[in-house]
Design an enzyme around this catalytic site. Structure first.
Site, PDB file in Angstrom:
ATOM      1  N   ASN A   1       0.867  -1.182   0.000  1.00  0.00           N
ATOM      2  CA  ASN A   1       0.000   0.000   0.000  1.00  0.00           C
ATOM      3  C   ASN A   1       0.904   1.233   0.000  1.00  0.00           C
ATOM      4  O   ASN A   1       1.488   1.569   1.027  1.00  0.00           O
ATOM      5  CB  ASN A   1      -0.912  -0.035   1.232  1.00  0.00           C
ATOM      6  CG  ASN A   1      -1.801   1.180   1.326  1.00  0.00           C
ATOM      7  OD1 ASN A   1      -1.864   1.996   0.393  1.00  0.00           O
ATOM      8  ND2 ASN A   1      -2.495   1.321   2.437  1.00  0.00           N
TER       9      ASN A   1
ATOM     10  N   LYS B   1       0.083   4.235  -0.197  1.00  0.00           N
ATOM     11  CA  LYS B   1      -0.556   5.410   0.424  1.00  0.00           C
ATOM     12  C   LYS B   1      -0.304   6.645  -0.452  1.00  0.00           C
ATOM     13  O   LYS B   1      -0.297   6.529  -1.667  1.00  0.00           O
ATOM     14  CB  LYS B   1      -0.061   5.579   1.872  1.00  0.00           C
ATOM     15  CG  LYS B   1      -0.199   4.259   2.662  1.00  0.00           C
ATOM     16  CD  LYS B   1       0.043   4.373   4.129  1.00  0.00           C
ATOM     17  CE  LYS B   1      -0.172   3.023   4.801  1.00  0.00           C
ATOM     18  NZ  LYS B   1      -0.022   3.061   6.249  1.00  0.00           N
TER      19      LYS B   1
ATOM     20  N   HIS C   1      -9.420   1.057   5.104  1.00  0.00           N
ATOM     21  CA  HIS C   1      -8.128   1.267   5.749  1.00  0.00           C
ATOM     22  C   HIS C   1      -8.300   2.187   6.961  1.00  0.00           C
ATOM     23  O   HIS C   1      -9.095   3.123   6.922  1.00  0.00           O
ATOM     24  CB  HIS C   1      -7.120   1.858   4.763  1.00  0.00           C
ATOM     25  CG  HIS C   1      -5.725   1.798   5.301  1.00  0.00           C
ATOM     26  ND1 HIS C   1      -5.252   2.715   6.207  1.00  0.00           N
ATOM     27  CD2 HIS C   1      -4.722   0.907   5.092  1.00  0.00           C
ATOM     28  CE1 HIS C   1      -4.007   2.384   6.539  1.00  0.00           C
ATOM     29  NE2 HIS C   1      -3.661   1.295   5.878  1.00  0.00           N
TER      30      HIS C   1
ATOM     31  N   GLU D   1      -6.623   4.527   8.085  1.00  0.00           N
ATOM     32  CA  GLU D   1      -6.397   5.963   7.855  1.00  0.00           C
ATOM     33  C   GLU D   1      -7.649   6.609   7.255  1.00  0.00           C
ATOM     34  O   GLU D   1      -7.973   7.760   7.568  1.00  0.00           O
ATOM     35  CB  GLU D   1      -5.168   6.143   6.947  1.00  0.00           C
ATOM     36  CG  GLU D   1      -3.881   5.875   7.728  1.00  0.00           C
ATOM     37  CD  GLU D   1      -2.761   5.273   6.915  1.00  0.00           C
ATOM     38  OE1 GLU D   1      -2.807   5.339   5.665  1.00  0.00           O
ATOM     39  OE2 GLU D   1      -1.827   4.720   7.532  1.00  0.00           O
TER      40      GLU D   1
ATOM     41  N   GLU E   1      -5.286  -5.005  10.436  1.00  0.00           N
ATOM     42  CA  GLU E   1      -4.217  -4.036  10.646  1.00  0.00           C
ATOM     43  C   GLU E   1      -4.439  -3.317  11.973  1.00  0.00           C
ATOM     44  O   GLU E   1      -5.217  -2.351  12.044  1.00  0.00           O
ATOM     45  CB  GLU E   1      -4.193  -3.009   9.516  1.00  0.00           C
ATOM     46  CG  GLU E   1      -3.908  -3.599   8.151  1.00  0.00           C
ATOM     47  CD  GLU E   1      -3.360  -2.554   7.186  1.00  0.00           C
ATOM     48  OE1 GLU E   1      -2.270  -2.763   6.666  1.00  0.00           O
ATOM     49  OE2 GLU E   1      -4.021  -1.509   6.991  1.00  0.00           O
TER      50      GLU E   1
ATOM     51  N   GLY F   1       2.808   2.017  10.785  1.00  0.00           N
ATOM     52  CA  GLY F   1       3.773   3.106  10.657  1.00  0.00           C
ATOM     53  C   GLY F   1       4.486   3.462  11.951  1.00  0.00           C
ATOM     54  O   GLY F   1       5.143   4.491  12.037  1.00  0.00           O
TER      55      GLY F   1
ATOM     56  N   SER G   1       3.678  -2.402  10.285  1.00  0.00           N
ATOM     57  CA  SER G   1       5.132  -2.492  10.485  1.00  0.00           C
ATOM     58  C   SER G   1       5.698  -3.864  10.126  1.00  0.00           C
ATOM     59  O   SER G   1       6.610  -4.369  10.791  1.00  0.00           O
ATOM     60  CB  SER G   1       5.503  -2.100  11.913  1.00  0.00           C
ATOM     61  OG  SER G   1       5.134  -0.747  12.149  1.00  0.00           O
TER      62      SER G   1
ATOM     63  N   GLY H   1       5.062   1.165   4.633  1.00  0.00           N
ATOM     64  CA  GLY H   1       6.393   1.740   4.435  1.00  0.00           C
ATOM     65  C   GLY H   1       7.367   0.847   3.687  1.00  0.00           C
ATOM     66  O   GLY H   1       8.056   1.312   2.761  1.00  0.00           O
TER      67      GLY H   1
HETATM   68  P1  13P Z   1       3.174   0.109   7.656  1.00  0.00           P
HETATM   69  O1  13P Z   1       3.671  -1.185   7.032  1.00  0.00           O
HETATM   70  O2  13P Z   1       3.923   1.298   7.182  1.00  0.00           O
HETATM   71  O3  13P Z   1       3.085  -0.017   9.137  1.00  0.00           O
HETATM   72  O4  13P Z   1       1.674   0.325   7.122  1.00  0.00           O
HETATM   73  C1  13P Z   1       0.767  -0.723   7.144  1.00  0.00           C
HETATM   74  C2  13P Z   1      -0.420  -0.323   6.384  1.00  0.00           C
HETATM   75  O5  13P Z   1      -1.131   0.589   6.777  1.00  0.00           O
HETATM   76  C3  13P Z   1      -0.711  -1.007   5.125  1.00  0.00           C
HETATM   77  O6  13P Z   1      -1.966  -0.707   4.655  1.00  0.00           O
END
Ligand code: 13P
Length: 248
Positions: free
Chosen positions: A9, A11, A94, A96, A166, A172, A212, A234
Site C-alpha cells: 500500500n 498510500k 483502511h 487511515e 491491521e 507506521g 510495520s 512503508g
Molecule cells: P506500515 O507497514 O507502514 O506499518 O503500514 C501498514 C499499512 O497501513 C498497510 O496498509
C-alpha cells in the site's frame, strides 16, 4: 488451499515516475514468487501501472473508491472507473480512511457493494486502536467491523474478499504485533467468518496482516497458520524490502 498474498500500500507516496520505476523492479524480481503480489497506488498512477503489469504476476489495486457508481460527487472516483481501467482490486476500510475521512462500517458496507457490483475484488481492512487493545475490547471491535461491514454479503461473494487485519497501533509505528497476537486475532477472524459462512468459505478466505511488517519479521508472521500474507505500507516503497517480504 487459500491464496497467499503480499500487497503493498503506497498510500500518498511516490510521484508517477518513481512509481513506474518501483513497479518495474517489483515485476522483474517477483516473476518466480509463489505469493500473489498486489500494489496499491494513488489513483493518478493506476492507468500507467495497469499497463505495466499486464501479463505479469503483479496485480494493481486502488486505495479507495466511492460508494456510488456515478453522479455529482466532485473529486471522487467510482468503482466503475477502476474496473474500466482493468483493475482487479480495491482496498476499502483502511484505518487511515476510517480515522481521517470518517468512514464507518455502514458506509464501507455500501462501498463493498458498489465495488463488488463492478467485479472488483476487495481488500477489506479493519483493526483496533491501542486504547481498544488495552481495554481488551479488540476481539469484539474486530467482530463488529467484520459484522457491520461484510455480513450483509451473500456467501458466494466472499471469494472476492480478502481480509486485512491491521492493528492501528502497529501501522507506521515500527511496533509490530507479535506472531502470537497476529495468530490469535486471525484465528478469531476465521471463527467469526466460520460462524456466519461455514468452515469451507472461512478456510478459503485469505487473511492478511498489516502493521510495520518488514523483511526481518515477515517470515515469522507469515509462518502462522492463519496469517496468509501481508499488507505492507512503508516497506513496500523500497523494492528490495518489499521483494524480500514477498519471498519471506
Ligand atoms: P506500515 O507497514 O507502514 O506499518 O503500514 C501498514 C499499512 O497501513 C498497510 O496498509
Amino acid at each position: 488451499m487459500r491464496q497467499q498474498i503480499v500487497a503493498g500500500n503506497w498510500k500518498m507516496n511516490l510521484n508517477l515516475q518513481e512509481g513506474i520505476d518501483l513497479c518495474k523492479t517489483i515485476i522483474a524480481l517477483t516473476s518466480d514468487a509463489t505469493r500473489k503480489v498486489i500494489i496499491s497506488a494513488p489513483y493518478i498512477h493506476l492507468a500507467s501501472l495497469v499497463t505495466l503489469c499486464k501479463g505479469t504476476n503483479v496485480k494493481v489495486a486502488a486505495q479507495n473508491c466511492h460508494h456510488e457508481i456515478s453522479g455529482a460527487f466532485t473529486g471522487e472516483i467510482s468503482p466503475a472507473m477502476l474496473a474500466d481501467l482493468g483493475l482487479e482490486y480495491v482496498i476499502l476500510g483502511h484505518s487511515e480512511r476510517r480515522a481521517f475521512n470518517a468512514e464507518t462500517n455502514s458506509l464501507l458496507a455500501k462501498k463493498l457493494d458498489a465495488a463488488l457490483s463492478q467485479n472488483l475484488k476487495v481488500i477489506y481492512c479493519f483493526g483496533e486502536t491501542l486504547e481498544e487493545r488495552k481495554a481488551n475490547s479488540h476481539l469484539d471491535l474486530v467482530t463488529q467491523q467484520i459484522t457491520e461491514g461484510l455480513f450483509h454479503l451473500e456467501a458466494d461473494t466472499i471469494k472476492n474478499i480478502v481480509l486485512a487485519y491491521e492493528p492501528v497501533w502497529a501501522i507506521g509505528t515500527g511496533e509490530t504485533a507479535t506472531s502470537f497476537q497476529a495468530q490469535e486475532m486471525h484465528t478469531h477472524i476465521r471463527k467469526v467468518m466460520t460462524a456466519k459462512y461455514g468452515s469451507e468459505i472461512a478456510e478459503n478466505c485469505s487473511i492478511l496482516y498489516g502493521g510495520s511488517c518488514k523483511p526481518t519479521n515477515a517470515k515469522e508472521l507469515f509462518s502462522q497458520t492463519d496469517v496468509d500474507g501481508g499488507l505492507i505500507g512503508g516497506a513496500s516503497l523500497k523494492a528490495t524490502d518489499f521483494v524480500s517480504i514477498i519471498k519471506a
